[in-house]
Design an enzyme around this catalytic site. Sequence first.
Site, PDB file in Angstrom:
ATOM      1  N   LYS A  54       0.809  -1.197   0.139  1.00  0.00           N
ATOM      2  CA  LYS A  54      -0.105  -0.131   0.010  1.00  0.00           C
ATOM      3  C   LYS A  54       0.901   1.443  -0.088  1.00  0.00           C
ATOM      4  O   LYS A  54       0.621   2.227  -0.795  1.00  0.00           O
ATOM      5  CB  LYS A  54      -0.965   0.087   1.188  1.00  0.00           C
ATOM      6  CG  LYS A  54      -2.086  -0.886   1.241  1.00  0.00           C
ATOM      7  CD  LYS A  54      -2.917  -1.200   2.268  1.00  0.00           C
ATOM      8  CE  LYS A  54      -3.931  -2.190   2.132  1.00  0.00           C
ATOM      9  NZ  LYS A  54      -4.525  -2.621   3.426  1.00  0.00           N
ATOM     10  N   GLN A  98      -5.325  -1.578   9.683  1.00  0.00           N
ATOM     11  CA  GLN A  98      -5.077  -2.900   8.862  1.00  0.00           C
ATOM     12  C   GLN A  98      -5.808  -4.006  10.004  1.00  0.00           C
ATOM     13  O   GLN A  98      -5.414  -4.139  11.212  1.00  0.00           O
ATOM     14  CB  GLN A  98      -3.586  -3.172   8.793  1.00  0.00           C
ATOM     15  CG  GLN A  98      -3.295  -4.503   7.928  1.00  0.00           C
ATOM     16  CD  GLN A  98      -3.999  -4.506   6.755  1.00  0.00           C
ATOM     17  OE1 GLN A  98      -3.643  -3.444   6.051  1.00  0.00           O
ATOM     18  NE2 GLN A  98      -4.408  -5.536   6.272  1.00  0.00           N
ATOM     19  N   ASP A 121     -11.666   2.769   3.846  1.00  0.00           N
ATOM     20  CA  ASP A 121     -12.027   1.218   3.579  1.00  0.00           C
ATOM     21  C   ASP A 121     -13.729   1.218   3.648  1.00  0.00           C
ATOM     22  O   ASP A 121     -14.014   0.060   3.240  1.00  0.00           O
ATOM     23  CB  ASP A 121     -11.602   0.477   5.083  1.00  0.00           C
ATOM     24  CG  ASP A 121     -10.385  -0.402   4.682  1.00  0.00           C
ATOM     25  OD1 ASP A 121     -10.171  -0.552   3.339  1.00  0.00           O
ATOM     26  OD2 ASP A 121      -9.712  -0.650   5.431  1.00  0.00           O
TER      27      ASP A 121
END
Length: 293
Positions: A54, A98, A121
């Site tokens: 990422k 995460q 997200d």
Amino acid sequence: MTATIIDGKAFAAHLKEDVARKVAILKKDHNLTPGLAVVLVGEDPASQVYVRNKNKSTVAAGMKSFEFLMEDTVSEAELIEKVKELNNDPSVHGILVQLPLPKHINEAAVIETISPEKDVDGFHVINSGLLATGGKGMVPCTPLGCLMMLKDVLGNLSGLDAVVVGRSNIVGKPMAQLLLNESCTVTIAHSRTKNLPEVVGRADIVVAAVGVPELVKGDWIKKGATVIDVGINRIEKDDGKTKLVGDVEFASAVNRAGAITPVPGGVGPMTIAVLLQNTVTAACRQNGIDEPA
Ligand code: NDP
């Protein structure tokens, strides 16, 4: 009949190029550099690889990347404090924590702390609610990437029968909602669904997000259907080595489907590209700027 293979890598590469083009315009015309912050708790090797990728992709797109590595002994309160700090940092437009988090931390409490505008997200309940009610929120990356590929292959999805196998909050449910928003007739299947082969066999679009290797067999699939395989499963081969397979039995499905995503190289590469795109969208919205076309 052999299906068209949907090349997720090529699709993701195009999307990343497009993000980089938009970032260049935002920098030049608005002095705005979108910034993505990723918080990783603990040292899970798979998560470390995701975070590193990422970071690389974010920098390659010309964006700012902020990485925060925290010990797996960090308390929930400390993690929440870090998220609040990022909420208040104007150079950070997207925040990603995460998952999974260590067991002593309540994931929902952490996600609900992320400012919904920075929740790239799309997991915050406000964003789930906006997706369900047709509002303008942040949409989870994996299902949004699947939708982009479906539209690329099929164009208008209106009126098509779609079956989503799996009902998780991060893939199955938002995928079904996105397809409903495109005016598909949507069925959501799960572990209690009766006669799954028949349910799958009715669909023009099959999205498999189950986590069971090769669960969906080729002969379940309606001839010519479009198949999106979200699953990533590592299995052991006869020679003792491991390989990645999806939730669809690719070798048989490729002879029935009209188009299908492979594993690896299908949905997987799209997720990071969509994350970057979501960060650009978030940065524009937070600054009251129209996103470059
Ligand atoms: P979850 O484990 O959260 O959900 C799995 C879903 O599948 C559940 O709804 C479950 O039903 C259903 N299910 C399980 N077994 C069966 C069965 N035998 N028949 C029908 N339905 C079944 O998984 P995720 O949604 O998080 O992930 C799904 C897959 O996608 C995984 O392989 C994961 O690795 C992959 N993934 C890939 C991503 C990418 O970037 N490509 C991103 C995220 C996930 P029930 O609710 O009844 O238990």
